[in-house]
Design a protein around this motif. Structure first.
Motif, mmCIF file in Angstrom:
data_model
loop_
_atom_site.group_PDB
_atom_site.id
_atom_site.type_symbol
_atom_site.label_atom_id
_atom_site.label_comp_id
_atom_site.label_asym_id
_atom_site.label_seq_id
_atom_site.Cartn_x
_atom_site.Cartn_y
_atom_site.Cartn_z
ATOM 1 N N SER A 189 0.917 -1.358 -0.008
ATOM 2 C CA SER A 189 0.099 0.137 0.014
ATOM 3 C C SER A 189 0.787 1.154 0.253
ATOM 4 O O SER A 189 1.749 1.405 1.026
ATOM 5 N N THR A 190 0.759 2.179 -1.120
ATOM 6 C CA THR A 190 1.690 3.334 -1.250
ATOM 7 C C THR A 190 0.660 4.404 -1.540
ATOM 8 O O THR A 190 -0.182 4.371 -2.422
ATOM 9 N N ARG A 191 1.271 5.518 -0.872
ATOM 10 C CA ARG A 191 0.360 6.839 -1.097
ATOM 11 C C ARG A 191 0.463 7.416 -2.489
ATOM 12 O O ARG A 191 1.524 8.075 -2.501
ATOM 13 N N THR A 192 -0.100 6.832 -3.455
ATOM 14 C CA THR A 192 -0.139 7.322 -4.987
ATOM 15 C C THR A 192 -1.498 7.971 -5.298
ATOM 16 O O THR A 192 -2.341 7.959 -4.657
ATOM 17 N N ARG A 193 -1.632 8.328 -6.452
ATOM 18 C CA ARG A 193 -2.910 8.563 -7.104
ATOM 19 C C ARG A 193 -3.809 7.516 -7.730
ATOM 20 O O ARG A 193 -4.942 7.670 -8.069
ATOM 21 N N LEU A 194 -3.396 6.340 -7.453
ATOM 22 C CA LEU A 194 -3.973 4.998 -8.020
ATOM 23 C C LEU A 194 -5.466 5.157 -7.318
ATOM 24 O O LEU A 194 -5.823 5.571 -6.326
ATOM 25 N N ALA A 195 -6.315 4.276 -8.131
ATOM 26 C CA ALA A 195 -7.827 4.010 -7.758
ATOM 27 C C ALA A 195 -8.353 5.463 -7.459
ATOM 28 O O ALA A 195 -9.094 5.722 -6.533
ATOM 29 N N ASP A 196 -8.059 6.359 -8.309
ATOM 30 C CA ASP A 196 -8.639 7.831 -8.390
ATOM 31 C C ASP A 196 -8.517 8.453 -6.978
ATOM 32 O O ASP A 196 -9.633 8.799 -6.359
ATOM 33 N N ASN A 197 -7.186 8.556 -6.572
ATOM 34 C CA ASN A 197 -6.738 9.153 -5.256
ATOM 35 C C ASN A 197 -7.363 8.599 -4.201
ATOM 36 O O ASN A 197 -8.084 9.441 -3.257
ATOM 37 N N ALA A 198 -7.444 7.085 -4.070
ATOM 38 C CA ALA A 198 -8.261 6.610 -2.900
ATOM 39 C C ALA A 198 -7.820 7.207 -1.528
ATOM 40 O O ALA A 198 -8.598 7.228 -0.910
ATOM 41 N N PHE A 199 -6.544 7.330 -1.519
ATOM 42 C CA PHE A 199 -6.022 7.610 -0.194
ATOM 43 C C PHE A 199 -6.591 9.092 0.270
ATOM 44 O O PHE A 199 -6.784 9.345 1.441
ATOM 45 N N GLU A 200 -6.532 9.966 -0.710
ATOM 46 C CA GLU A 200 -7.019 11.561 -0.199
ATOM 47 C C GLU A 200 -8.533 11.143 -0.254
ATOM 48 O O GLU A 200 -9.175 12.073 0.642
ATOM 49 N N ARG A 201 -9.340 10.298 -0.953
ATOM 50 C CA ARG A 201 -10.819 10.413 -0.820
ATOM 51 C C ARG A 201 -11.318 9.440 0.493
ATOM 52 O O ARG A 201 -12.114 9.751 1.125
ATOM 53 N N PHE A 202 -10.185 8.441 0.936
ATOM 54 C CA PHE A 202 -10.802 7.606 1.950
ATOM 55 C C PHE A 202 -9.691 7.514 2.922
ATOM 56 O O PHE A 202 -9.049 6.467 3.330
ATOM 57 N N PRO A 203 -9.249 8.650 3.638
ATOM 58 C CA PRO A 203 -7.928 8.683 4.546
ATOM 59 C C PRO A 203 -8.192 7.721 5.796
ATOM 60 O O PRO A 203 -7.235 7.296 6.411
ATOM 61 N N GLU A 204 -9.423 7.349 5.957
ATOM 62 C CA GLU A 204 -9.898 6.681 7.279
ATOM 63 C C GLU A 204 -9.227 5.148 7.003
ATOM 64 O O GLU A 204 -9.109 4.459 8.047
ATOM 65 N N VAL A 205 -9.010 4.963 5.854
ATOM 66 C CA VAL A 205 -8.271 3.442 5.693
ATOM 67 C C VAL A 205 -6.693 3.255 5.837
ATOM 68 O O VAL A 205 -6.224 2.197 6.153
ATOM 69 N N ILE A 206 -5.951 4.337 6.112
ATOM 70 C CA ILE A 206 -4.659 4.403 6.097
ATOM 71 C C ILE A 206 -4.363 3.826 7.406
ATOM 72 O O ILE A 206 -3.441 3.090 7.454
ATOM 73 N N PRO A 207 -4.875 4.269 8.667
ATOM 74 C CA PRO A 207 -4.503 3.603 9.908
ATOM 75 C C PRO A 207 -4.710 2.126 9.900
ATOM 76 O O PRO A 207 -3.841 1.186 10.404
#
Length: 252
Positions: A189-207
């Motif tokens: 899992s890497t903080r990139t723009r893949l999956a339509d900026n998934a990390f920015e849209r769903f930051p709750e998955v990061i923890p």
């Protein structure tokens, strides 16, 4: 001067790889799809540090466009570096999308196949005559194709990435008479723009992802880009046919 081609160099892992390879003294041809501005930003970052780079459009899912792309590569090599060959190829461009097995459409499966497996196969085939002996290829796979990274919802995506790992070994075998090394890296899992900026849209998955990772965080593009740069450089001169998981100990 050595020259590298990095597909998908407009953001994320590809952008980092392009910058890190340039920092080691190589010129870079990077490609972009829809994100032209990101590609120009990558070129600017390389040039700011005294490097040389060019950005070219490429749809890795359209094999019919590869001959024309090859001609643009030749023009760039001649114009910027007075060369007719290049040294390194990083097959990075791609996309990700989650879909449970029962929900995966044939259309999505075919798109994964075109972009993630067929594209790197035939792009490498098209560019191989331009690659100098003693060069290197890095294919960007995914730890979703490995036992450590199995997560529901990625059956089609991971199938293609797994195929890329197998292809890496065959490339290494068949390219070895020319001294060309071929390896794969499998990011977690890497903080990139893949999956339509998934990390920015769903930051709750990061923890939750960080909790599954031995080193306690998700990956950053430079975590992967630095490994890619090392593999194509002198540090990687005795490494070939390997798949290196770069995931911070995901699943340990």
């Amino acid at each position: 001067m050595k020259v590298a081609i990095v597909t998908g160099g407009s953001s994320g892992i590809g952008q980092s790889a392009a910058i890190q390879i340039a920092a080691r003294g190589a010129g870079v041809i990077l490609t972009y799809g829809a994100n032209r501005q990101g590609a120009l930003d990558t070129v600017a970052a390389i040039e700011k540090e005294g490097g040389t780079a060019a950005a070219l459009p490429l749809d890795v899912g359209d094999t019919g466009s590869f001959p024309a792309f090859r001609e643009r590569v030749i023009d760039a090599l001649n114009g910027l570096w007075q060369r007719d060959t290049f040294d390194f190829l990083v097959n990075n461009a791609g996309f990700a999308q989650m879909a449970m097995f029962e929900d995966t459409t044939e259309e999505l499966f075919d798109r994964f196949s075109r972009v993630l497996l067929k594209g790197p196969y035939f792009l490498t085939q098209q560019l191989l005559p331009l690659m100098a002996d003693g060069g290197a290829v890095v294919n960007v796979s995914s730890n979703s194709a490995m036992a450590s990274g199995l997560e529901a919802g990625y059956s089609a995506y991971a199938t293609m990435k797994g195929g890329l790992i197998v292809l890496t070994r065959y490339m290494a075998k068949e390219f070895s008479p020319r001294g060309i090394r071929v390896n794969a890296v499998s990011p977690g899992s890497t903080r990139t723009r893949l999956a339509d900026n998934a990390f920015e849209r769903f930051p709750e998955v990061i923890p939750a992802l960080a909790a599954k990772t031995a080193l306690g965080r998700v990956g950053e593009p430079d975590d992967i880009g630095m490994v890619i740069a090392a593999l194509v450089s002198e540090e990687g001169r005795w490494i070939t046919a390997q798949n290196i998981e770069v995931a911070g100990g995901y699943g340990l």
